[in-house]
Design an enzyme around this catalytic site. Structure first.
Site, short mmCIF file in Angstrom:
data_model
loop_
_atom_site.label_atom_id
_atom_site.label_comp_id
_atom_site.label_asym_id
_atom_site.label_seq_id
_atom_site.Cartn_x
_atom_site.Cartn_y
_atom_site.Cartn_z
N GLY A 47 0.84 -1.20 0.00
CA GLY A 47 0.00 0.00 0.00
C GLY A 47 0.87 1.24 0.00
O GLY A 47 1.71 1.39 0.88
N TYR A 90 2.07 -12.93 -6.55
CA TYR A 90 2.34 -11.53 -6.83
C TYR A 90 2.41 -10.61 -5.60
O TYR A 90 3.31 -9.78 -5.49
CB TYR A 90 1.26 -11.02 -7.81
CG TYR A 90 1.32 -9.54 -8.08
CD1 TYR A 90 2.44 -8.97 -8.65
CD2 TYR A 90 0.24 -8.71 -7.75
CE1 TYR A 90 2.51 -7.60 -8.90
CE2 TYR A 90 0.30 -7.35 -8.01
CZ TYR A 90 1.43 -6.80 -8.58
OH TYR A 90 1.50 -5.46 -8.82
#
Ligand code: SF4
Length: 497
Positions: free
Chosen positions: A55, A274
């Site tokens: 993030g 991922y």
């Protein structure tokens, strides 16, 4: 007279998301907490820095000091730009702190408001508590409606705030008990790190969709989304928090509870492909090794004659190495990533905007010219980036371009803490593999099979052999938790076969 508009906020890099990142699934959030060390907030800042890939829009830290009480700082942008100055860190004293990095999956998506930045804080009769949540609550709309009807006043647009309001309404005596109570009402995915004046608390949903690990740091303890964040603070990885487990950590050590009805775990298989950092450990396996194994499986399943195997950097790199090792075709860095792009053009001109993917990725022409190239990428979401990369490779003089994708076709959105486009925007939702190949105008396009992916994560007999299962809903359309909010908004689940 035309007016010069200021950027939305100083960290507005949305033009870069348009260019490349909008074509990736985006994880969600990272959480980190420490107890029992001096200046815990400094450890949390370092941990969040290691979790920045989870993030980048905003981050926050809450600390507690016996004399100064709870303190918090919440900022837009990268951890390194906000939580490294002495001036800020001095405002976060104490031996106990938690933090959060955010990419908005709910709330004001793509334009985070400061009120949506976690950790959230609540003052209860028995003392304050702060929480940081990674995941997504799939019945948040219904909970929010119910809570508002009963008088709760929401401060943010985040689903995670429901947890604080549910805690406030609980009749239990202690904060950990109130948290248990609140989380029993919550559906979906949650890995939560929370703190009171004296306790660090970690909870993982019964399916264990998102990761959460326990570490030791000196005399203290740490909780983290991933093990890579323990490494940066010199911590020791102790174990994963179990699906459905709550740990309450004090000066006396770690207490473990299992407050939820047990369910078969469904860890997010895309973390292996991922989301997680390659230097993290998931389910006892190195993420890097799993990705290399994915590349080997892909080479076995979808061989092709070529001169070079090149990763789409950075996330395609381990799978490309695996493909090269299994196929014997040389590995080469045919595409180079500019690591510093995110901070370069704060007010991009139209001309720069139009450069799109080229701002971040450049082809190593000398290597590519005249070659048959296999490009290995982690996923195809909308397909816009894959098409541009293919054009760049052909412009550089490649003879053939073959795409090999380290995940099965992403045909369904994720509702468990990952930002995905609506289903109709996913290339694989509307096209077959052959149609996608024609759309991308490449010589061949192959995805790893779901069975191949399961083999690569260590399940030798493929998907159906697995006990426990993974969540693979974005590939299979089989959602382990019914996404109630999304169904209410018109989402259609896959018809039963
Ligand atoms: S839907 Fe996909 S990305 Fe979301 S939790 Fe499941 S496997 Fe992970």
């Amino acid at each position: 007279m035309s007016k010069i508009m200021p950027p939305a906020h100083p960290f507005d890099t949305s033009f870069l998301r348009d260019a490349e990142e909008d074509d990736k699934l985006k994880e969600e959030c990272g959480v980190f907490g420490v107890i029992g060390v001096g200046d815990a907030a400094n450890f949390v800042a370092l941990g969040l820095h290691a979790l920045q890939h989870r993030g980048q829009e905003a981050g926050g830290i809450v600390s507690h000091h016996p004399e100064h009480g709870f303190q918090s700082a919440r900022r837009f942008g990268y951890v390194r730009d906000n939580f490294t100055s002495q001036k800020v860190m001095e405002t976060l004293p104490g031996p106990l702190a938690i933090g959060h990095v955010r990419y908005s999956t709910t709330g004001s998506k793509g334009q985070t408001a400061i009120r949506d930045v976690q950790p959230f804080f609540g003052e209860f009769a028995m003392g304050g508590a702060a929480i940081a949540h990674n995941g997504n609550i799939t019945n948040a709309n219904a909970l929010r409606r119910e809570l508002i009807e009963r008088g709760s006043i929401f401060q943010s647009s985040s689903d995670s705030e429901c947890i604080i309001h549910l805690m406030a309404r609980s009749l239990q005596r202690t904060i950990p008990e109130r948290m248990e109570d609140a989380l029993r009402r919550v559906e979906g995915a949650f890995s939560v790190v929370a703190m009171t004046r004296t306790k660090l608390i970690g909870v993982r949903d019964p399916l264990g969709v998102r990761p959460l690990v326990l570490g030791k740091v000196g005399e203290g303890w740490a909780l983290s989304s991933e093990t890579c964040a323990l490494d940066i603070i010199g911590g020791e990885f102790i174990r994963e928090i179990e699906p459905g487990e709550m740990v309450v950590i004090t000066a006396n050590g770690v207490e473990s509870h299992f407050p939820f009805r047990p369910q078969k775990p469904r860890f997010c298989i895309f973390e292996h492909v991922y989301f997680s950092r390659p230097d993290s450990i998931l389910g006892g396996r190195s993420v890097y090794e799993t990705r290399e194994a994915i590349g080997r499986e892909l080479a076995k399943e979808s061989p092709v004659e070529a001169d070079l195997v090149c990763p789409v950097p950075d996330s395609g790199t381990p799978a490309a190495i695996g493909y090269s090792l299994a196929s014997g075709i040389p590995y080469a860095m045919g595409i180079i990533r500019n690591q510093y792009m995110g901070r370069t053009f704060i007010e991009p001109t139209e001309q720069i905007r139009n450069m799109g993917v080229r701002l971040k990725l450049n082809v190593n022409r000398a290597l590519i010219k005249g070659k048959r190239v296999i490009l290995v990428d982690d996923s195809v979401v909308r397909g816009t980036t894959s098409r541009k990369i293919k054009e760049m490779i052909l412009d550089a003089g490649a003879k053939e371009v073959h795409f090999r994708i380290a995940s099965p076709p992403t045909a369904w959105p994720c509702f468990y803490g990952v930002d995905t486009p609506q289903r109709e925007k996913l290339l694989a939702a509307t096209m077959s593999e052959e149609e996608m190949r024609d759309h991308l105008q490449v010589d061949s396009l192959k995805f790893i099979s779901l069975d191949g992916l399961y083999r690569a994560v260590g399940e030798a007999d493929g998907r159906n052999s697995v006990q426990p299962q993974y969540c693979d809903a974005c590939f299979s359309g089989e959602y382990p938790v019914e996404p109630a909010d999304q169904i209410e908004s018109g989402f259609e689940m896959k018809a039963a076969e």
